[in-house]
Design a protein around this motif. Structure first.
Motif, PDB file in Angstrom:
ATOM      1  N   LYS A  20       0.833  -1.271   0.023  1.00 57.02           N
ATOM      2  CA  LYS A  20      -0.017   0.020   0.007  1.00 57.02           C
ATOM      3  C   LYS A  20       0.934   1.229  -0.067  1.00 57.02           C
ATOM      4  CE  LYS A  20      -3.495  -2.201   2.670  1.00 57.02           C
ATOM      5  NZ  LYS A  20      -4.372  -2.284   4.011  1.00 57.02           N
ATOM      6  N   ILE A  21       0.425   2.138  -0.492  1.00 56.50           N
ATOM      7  CA  ILE A  21       1.160   3.518  -0.299  1.00 56.50           C
ATOM      8  C   ILE A  21       1.379   3.944   1.173  1.00 56.50           C
ATOM      9  CG2 ILE A  21       0.878   6.146  -0.802  1.00 56.50           C
ATOM     10  CD1 ILE A  21      -0.973   5.523  -3.202  1.00 56.50           C
ATOM     11  N   ILE A 124     -11.631  18.354   7.018  1.00 56.51           N
ATOM     12  CA  ILE A 124     -12.180  17.339   5.867  1.00 56.51           C
ATOM     13  C   ILE A 124     -11.586  15.950   6.260  1.00 56.51           C
ATOM     14  CG2 ILE A 124     -11.856  16.777   3.440  1.00 56.51           C
ATOM     15  CD1 ILE A 124     -11.719  20.023   3.004  1.00 56.51           C
ATOM     16  N   LEU A 125     -10.225  15.757   6.326  1.00 57.47           N
ATOM     17  CA  LEU A 125      -9.643  14.299   6.820  1.00 57.47           C
ATOM     18  C   LEU A 125     -10.323  13.782   7.914  1.00 57.47           C
ATOM     19  CD1 LEU A 125      -7.896  12.337   5.598  1.00 57.47           C
ATOM     20  CD2 LEU A 125      -6.100  13.309   6.974  1.00 57.47           C
ATOM     21  N   ALA A 150      -2.705   9.857   2.675  1.00 55.52           N
ATOM     22  CA  ALA A 150      -2.926  11.148   2.540  1.00 55.52           C
ATOM     23  C   ALA A 150      -1.890  12.348   2.580  1.00 55.52           C
ATOM     24  CB  ALA A 150      -4.154  11.485   3.553  1.00 55.52           C
ATOM     25  N   GLY A 151      -0.962  12.000   3.828  1.00 55.20           N
ATOM     26  CA  GLY A 151       0.361  12.830   3.949  1.00 55.20           C
ATOM     27  C   GLY A 151       1.105  12.756   2.888  1.00 55.20           C
ATOM     28  N   ALA A 182     -10.149  11.355   0.108  1.00 56.06           N
ATOM     29  CA  ALA A 182     -10.447  10.480  -0.870  1.00 56.06           C
ATOM     30  C   ALA A 182      -9.483   9.530  -1.124  1.00 56.06           C
ATOM     31  CB  ALA A 182     -11.031  11.268  -2.273  1.00 56.06           C
ATOM     32  N   ALA A 183      -8.182   9.755  -1.252  1.00 53.94           N
ATOM     33  CA  ALA A 183      -7.207   8.587  -1.374  1.00 53.94           C
ATOM     34  C   ALA A 183      -7.124   7.751  -0.176  1.00 53.94           C
ATOM     35  CB  ALA A 183      -5.702   9.442  -1.510  1.00 53.94           C
TER      36      ALA A 183
END
Length: 293
Positions: A20-21, A124-125, A150-151, A182-183
């Motif tokens: 994963k990222i 938002i996050l 996200a970061g 969203a990511a």
């Protein structure tokens, strides 16, 4: 070491390694800071705990900003979600936007928040991830790991475009935050790294050109309410990416387009409080009420 200059680079590297990222980013940050992965994870876990705390503090119906312009919006939305069984948007989404407003209320009242990536877009996050944690039952570790994704995406935007309203308008703040969220949501739902990138791009194109016009120069009006639209766009963008809908324009080109739009945006619409809602008759009257001039 990751350069964080391209979403494609991040996605391709993660997919090539079969991870994963977030896992890629955690390893990279541990290497850069010469700490163990668990030490880095613990730092991010504390950030999530601050998000939880900011939702709670912002939910106080009596909490008001120093200016007196905002306060209680998040509490009203969360109460509305309970009283109406979710209103028009459904209980999950209505509570998510309520939580986003709570964090923004906390920020406006000088409370502690996590700037993700800025104070103006701070709801938002958390609005998305706290809801996935408290209402959908996702494991805390998975939530925290998604913040690394996200970061990482936020770092790319910061290096290749901007996350500053003063430089790129609110598209650079709420637009970036929405894309980051969203990511993170796509990764939580088991989506591929490339799907995370598509979700980011979809959120950005849906807020392209959004101006930064804070009334009285304060991060309150319309900022609190713009965090709401950022949450809704994050969820809808994540769903589009998870469904397999094609972004069409590569995500890095979307980021470049956002920068171009920001560069061409009038300075009156970039956090100077000289245009947009800030320059409306009521906006000017509110400024006078707060500052007396």
């Amino acid at each position: 070491m990751i350069k964080y200059t391209s979403i494609k680079e991040l996605c391709d590297t993660a997919e090539r390694q079969g991870i994963k990222i977030s896992e890629l980013c955690l390893k990279d940050q541990a290497d850069q800071m010469q700490k163990s992965e668990e030490e880095i994870y613990s730092i991010m876990e504390r950030n999530f705990e601050v998000m939880l705390e900011s939702v709670s503090k912002g939910n106080d119906p009596n909490l008001r900003s120093t200016s007196g312009l905002t306060g209680g919006e998040g509490n009203k939305m969360l109460n509305y979600a309970e009283k109406t069984n979710g209103g028009l948007s459904g209980k999950f989404l209505t509570k998510a936007i309520g939580r986003a407003m709570c964090v923004s209320n906390c920020n406006a009242a000088m409370g502690r928040i996590v700037a993700t990536p800025t104070a103006g877009s701070c709801g938002i996050l958390p609005g998305c991830l706290v809801s996935m944690y408290e209402d959908r039952g996702f494991a805390k570790r998975d939530i925290v790991m998604s913040i690394f994704t996200a970061g990482a995406f936020g770092m790319v935007i910061a290096q290749t475009a901007s996350i500053s309203g003063a430089e790129g308008g609110c598209q650079a703040e709420c637009g970036s935050a929405s894309g980051m969220a969203a990511a993170a949501l796509v990764e939580l739902m088991g989506g591929s790294p490339s799907a995370c990138g598509d979700a980011l791009g979809m959120a950005i194109i849906n807020q392209m050109g959004l101006v930064c016009d804070p009334v009285a120069g304060l991060v309150e009006i319309p900022c609190v309410k713009r965090n709401v639209s950022g949450v809704m766009i994050a969820f809808s963008s994540a769903d589009m990416a998870l469904s397999g809908i094609d972004l069409k324009i590569p995500v890095d080109e979307c980021i470049a387009a956002m920068k171009s739009v920001g560069d061409n945006m009038s300075s009156s619409l970039k956090e100077t409080a000289q245009g947009g809602l800030a320059a409306s008759p009521t906006g000017l009257a509110l400024r006078k009420k707060v500052f007396g001039a």
